[in-house]
Design a protein around this motif. Structure first.
Motif, PDB file in Angstrom:
ATOM      1  N   PRO A  57       0.796  -1.235   0.000  1.00  0.00           N
ATOM      2  CA  PRO A  57       0.000   0.000   0.000  1.00  0.00           C
ATOM      3  C   PRO A  57       0.826   1.281   0.000  1.00  0.00           C
ATOM      4  CG  PRO A  57      -0.973  -1.595   1.485  1.00  0.00           C
ATOM      5  CD  PRO A  57       0.322  -2.189   1.020  1.00  0.00           C
ATOM      6  N   ALA A  58       1.850   1.350   0.845  1.00  0.00           N
ATOM      7  CA  ALA A  58       2.638   2.581   0.930  1.00  0.00           C
ATOM      8  C   ALA A  58       3.340   2.873  -0.386  1.00  0.00           C
ATOM      9  CB  ALA A  58       3.650   2.492   2.064  1.00  0.00           C
ATOM     10  N   ALA A  59       3.847   1.834  -1.055  1.00  0.00           N
ATOM     11  CA  ALA A  59       4.568   2.030  -2.311  1.00  0.00           C
ATOM     12  C   ALA A  59       3.636   2.520  -3.417  1.00  0.00           C
ATOM     13  CB  ALA A  59       5.252   0.733  -2.733  1.00  0.00           C
ATOM     14  N   VAL A  60       2.448   1.920  -3.508  1.00  0.00           N
ATOM     15  CA  VAL A  60       1.500   2.330  -4.549  1.00  0.00           C
ATOM     16  C   VAL A  60       1.001   3.743  -4.276  1.00  0.00           C
ATOM     17  CG1 VAL A  60      -0.716   1.797  -5.643  1.00  0.00           C
ATOM     18  CG2 VAL A  60       0.831  -0.056  -5.016  1.00  0.00           C
ATOM     19  N   TYR A  61       0.786   4.060  -3.013  1.00  0.00           N
ATOM     20  CA  TYR A  61       0.281   5.389  -2.664  1.00  0.00           C
ATOM     21  C   TYR A  61       1.335   6.470  -2.937  1.00  0.00           C
ATOM     22  CZ  TYR A  61      -1.821   9.155   0.065  1.00  0.00           C
ATOM     23  OH  TYR A  61      -2.354  10.358   0.457  1.00  0.00           O
ATOM     24  N   GLU A  62       2.555   6.219  -2.492  1.00  0.00           N
ATOM     25  CA  GLU A  62       3.612   7.231  -2.616  1.00  0.00           C
ATOM     26  C   GLU A  62       4.162   7.342  -4.031  1.00  0.00           C
ATOM     27  OE1 GLU A  62       4.561   9.430  -0.531  1.00  0.00           O
ATOM     28  OE2 GLU A  62       3.565   8.742   1.292  1.00  0.00           O
ATOM     29  N   ARG A  63       4.198   6.218  -4.774  1.00  0.00           N
ATOM     30  CA  ARG A  63       4.788   6.237  -6.117  1.00  0.00           C
ATOM     31  C   ARG A  63       3.789   5.683  -7.127  1.00  0.00           C
ATOM     32  NH1 ARG A  63       8.235   9.761  -4.869  1.00  0.00           N
ATOM     33  NH2 ARG A  63       9.083   9.517  -6.969  1.00  0.00           N
ATOM     34  N   PRO A  64       2.677   6.371  -7.356  1.00  0.00           N
ATOM     35  CA  PRO A  64       1.710   5.884  -8.352  1.00  0.00           C
ATOM     36  C   PRO A  64       2.350   5.816  -9.735  1.00  0.00           C
ATOM     37  CG  PRO A  64       1.250   8.166  -7.767  1.00  0.00           C
ATOM     38  CD  PRO A  64       2.308   7.689  -6.816  1.00  0.00           C
ATOM     39  N   ALA A  65       1.953   4.803 -10.507  1.00  0.00           N
ATOM     40  CA  ALA A  65       2.577   4.599 -11.812  1.00  0.00           C
ATOM     41  C   ALA A  65       1.890   5.396 -12.922  1.00  0.00           C
ATOM     42  CB  ALA A  65       2.555   3.111 -12.165  1.00  0.00           C
ATOM     43  N   THR A  66       0.589   5.635 -12.775  1.00  0.00           N
ATOM     44  CA  THR A  66      -0.171   6.270 -13.853  1.00  0.00           C
ATOM     45  C   THR A  66      -1.042   7.396 -13.309  1.00  0.00           C
ATOM     46  OG1 THR A  66      -2.129   4.850 -13.671  1.00  0.00           O
ATOM     47  CG2 THR A  66      -0.295   4.020 -15.021  1.00  0.00           C
ATOM     48  N   ARG A  67      -1.570   8.207 -14.232  1.00  0.00           N
ATOM     49  CA  ARG A  67      -2.506   9.263 -13.851  1.00  0.00           C
ATOM     50  C   ARG A  67      -3.702   8.681 -13.100  1.00  0.00           C
ATOM     51  NH1 ARG A  67      -2.641  14.167 -17.105  1.00  0.00           N
ATOM     52  NH2 ARG A  67      -0.889  14.237 -18.553  1.00  0.00           N
ATOM     53  N   PHE A  68      -4.215   7.555 -13.615  1.00  0.00           N
ATOM     54  CA  PHE A  68      -5.404   6.961 -12.998  1.00  0.00           C
ATOM     55  C   PHE A  68      -5.133   6.585 -11.552  1.00  0.00           C
ATOM     56  CE2 PHE A  68      -7.834   3.222 -11.726  1.00  0.00           C
ATOM     57  CZ  PHE A  68      -9.130   3.706 -11.889  1.00  0.00           C
ATOM     58  N   VAL A  69      -4.015   5.894 -11.297  1.00  0.00           N
ATOM     59  CA  VAL A  69      -3.706   5.484  -9.930  1.00  0.00           C
ATOM     60  C   VAL A  69      -3.504   6.702  -9.035  1.00  0.00           C
ATOM     61  CG1 VAL A  69      -2.081   4.223  -8.460  1.00  0.00           C
ATOM     62  CG2 VAL A  69      -2.705   3.303 -10.699  1.00  0.00           C
ATOM     63  N   ALA A  70      -2.796   7.695  -9.539  1.00  0.00           N
ATOM     64  CA  ALA A  70      -2.536   8.905  -8.745  1.00  0.00           C
ATOM     65  C   ALA A  70      -3.823   9.610  -8.362  1.00  0.00           C
ATOM     66  CB  ALA A  70      -1.627   9.846  -9.518  1.00  0.00           C
ATOM     67  N   ALA A  71      -4.759   9.707  -9.302  1.00  0.00           N
ATOM     68  CA  ALA A  71      -6.010  10.403  -9.034  1.00  0.00           C
ATOM     69  C   ALA A  71      -6.977   9.541  -8.236  1.00  0.00           C
ATOM     70  CB  ALA A  71      -6.656  10.832 -10.350  1.00  0.00           C
ATOM     71  N   PHE A  72      -7.021   8.238  -8.531  1.00  0.00           N
ATOM     72  CA  PHE A  72      -7.980   7.347  -7.870  1.00  0.00           C
ATOM     73  C   PHE A  72      -7.613   7.093  -6.419  1.00  0.00           C
ATOM     74  CE2 PHE A  72      -9.419   3.083  -6.683  1.00  0.00           C
ATOM     75  CZ  PHE A  72     -10.783   3.208  -6.905  1.00  0.00           C
ATOM     76  N   LEU A  73      -6.332   6.885  -6.156  1.00  0.00           N
ATOM     77  CA  LEU A  73      -5.886   6.530  -4.813  1.00  0.00           C
ATOM     78  C   LEU A  73      -5.424   7.786  -4.081  1.00  0.00           C
ATOM     79  CD1 LEU A  73      -5.620   3.822  -3.279  1.00  0.00           C
ATOM     80  CD2 LEU A  73      -3.209   3.830  -3.865  1.00  0.00           C
ATOM     81  N   GLY A  74      -6.322   8.376  -3.326  1.00  0.00           N
ATOM     82  CA  GLY A  74      -5.939   9.504  -2.492  1.00  0.00           C
ATOM     83  C   GLY A  74      -6.044  10.862  -3.144  1.00  0.00           C
ATOM     84  N   GLY A  75      -6.409  10.923  -4.413  1.00  0.00           N
ATOM     85  CA  GLY A  75      -6.620  12.211  -5.064  1.00  0.00           C
ATOM     86  C   GLY A  75      -5.385  13.084  -5.124  1.00  0.00           C
TER      87      GLY A  75
END
Length: 354
Positions: A218-236
């Motif tokens: 969780p911390a890795a995906v949250y802090e280093r999102p790979a795509t626009r979708f992940v960055a916007a979807f997870l935590g805005g």
């Protein structure tokens, strides 16, 4: 050996691709959470694993054994539905014992295993009650006990906490995590609640239009999102676009400043790039930023929202972008219309792949 392996799994419903060549590995004893918007394919994947749907292509292997030819009752998999799907005319005991009775488990062993399962979820003494005599949290525990009593190698959870009141969700989530550790079974949970997924899961997978776009702790995906979708979807996250400079920095006109991420941008000079910036990594202060400052932008506070422990401010930057800024409410909220400077550390900028 992995507990579950999905290889190129595809499923269509008419013209809609619910899953599109999905690959996934889940380790023994892992708590894995699937996140995604409505129609992303997360519940479809659970139903394929459980045997309620058949994939159009690909393989589903549980400890190396192909699940696809097996009917649901022959799979060492249990599924807990969002509605709990308890039988209203049966007692707690008989609801939990239902799967064991269908499997032909002898009566005395059924009694022993049901008692163990009810003790595990702390429902001793409620064996004779019917579902309508239970609270929402107790009904959820009955559904969990019914799933665990068959000793599945893999338990599938479809929005397991969604029916609970907000006050029960956190406590029940911790109990669910403790149950997973106590049983040693692999758990795969589908949820729309991002905070819930990050609090409970060992790893999370983010689905977009039937494809896994990012998997990790969780911390890795949250802090280093790979795509626009992940960055916007997870935590805005805030998204900032700019052009790469020869020295590795990013000229960001919409922020009105130079961005300098800690990680290499990996693009040639002049190439467009988008960076993600989490609201809680932004610092807000009054006063002017130095003329040559990097990762520092001036703006005007447009809105402020109190959210209990945290407050969120929307700051319209001089370059035109609007950034969300989260800070502890105890630090005080800026006034609407105030001129402020925003700063953030280089490591807070994540370079996105798309």
């Amino acid at each position: 050996m992995s507990l579950l392996r999905a290889e190129g799994v595809a499923k269509r419903f008419g013209a809609t691709a619910a899953l599109d060549g999905l690959d996934l590995e889940i380790a023994p004893g892992e708590f894995f959470a699937l996140l995604g918007g409505s129609g992303s394919g997360k519940t479809t994947l659970l139903r394929l694993i459980a045997g309620f749907e058949t994939p159009d292509a690909g393989r589903l292997l549980l400890e190396g054994r192909d699940l696809v030819p097996l009917p649901p009752h022959a799979r060492p998999v249990a599924m807990m539905f969002q509605s709990y799907a308890l039988f209203p005319h049966l007692s707690v005991f008989d609801n939990v014992a239902y799967g064991l009775r269908r499997a032909g488990v002898p009566r005395e062993e059924r009694r022993r295993r049901v008692a163990e399962a009810l003790a595990l979820v702390r429902l001793e003494g409620l064996e004779r009650r019917r579902p309508h005599q239970l609270s929402g949290g107790q009904r959820q525990r009955v559904a969990l006990a019914r799933s665990l009593v068959v000793r599945p190698r893999l338990l599938l959870l479809d929005e397991p906490l969604a029916a609970l009141d907000a006050g029960l969700r956190e406590a029940t989530g911790f109990e669910l995590r403790a149950l997973q550790r106590a049983t040693g079974a692999g758990f795969v949970m589908v949820t729309h609640d991002q905070a819930e997924a990050m609090a409970l899961a060992d790893r999370i997978g983010v689905l977009e239009r039937g494809r896994l776009v990012q998997v990790g702790p969780p911390a890795a995906v949250y802090e280093r999102p790979a795509t626009r979708f992940v960055a916007a979807f997870l935590g805005g996250a805030n998204l900032l676009a700019g052009l790469v400079r020869a020295d590795g920095g990013v000229d960001c006109a919409e922020a009105g400043c130079l961005l300098r991420p800690a990680a290499p941008v990996g693009r040639p000079a002049g190439a467009p790039v988008t960076l993600a910036l989490r609201p809680e990594r932004v610092r807000l202060r009054s006063g002017e930023a130095p003329a040559d400052a990097v990762n520092a932008a001036r703006g005007t506070v447009a809105e402020v929202a109190f959210r209990g422990e945290l407050s969120t401010a929307l700051v319209r930057l001089d370059g035109g972008a609007t950034l969300r800024v989260s800070r502890p409410s105890a630090e005080g909220a800026p006034a609407r219309g105030a001129r402020v400077t925003l700063t953030w550390p280089a490591e807070a900028l994540a370079v996105l792949a798309d």
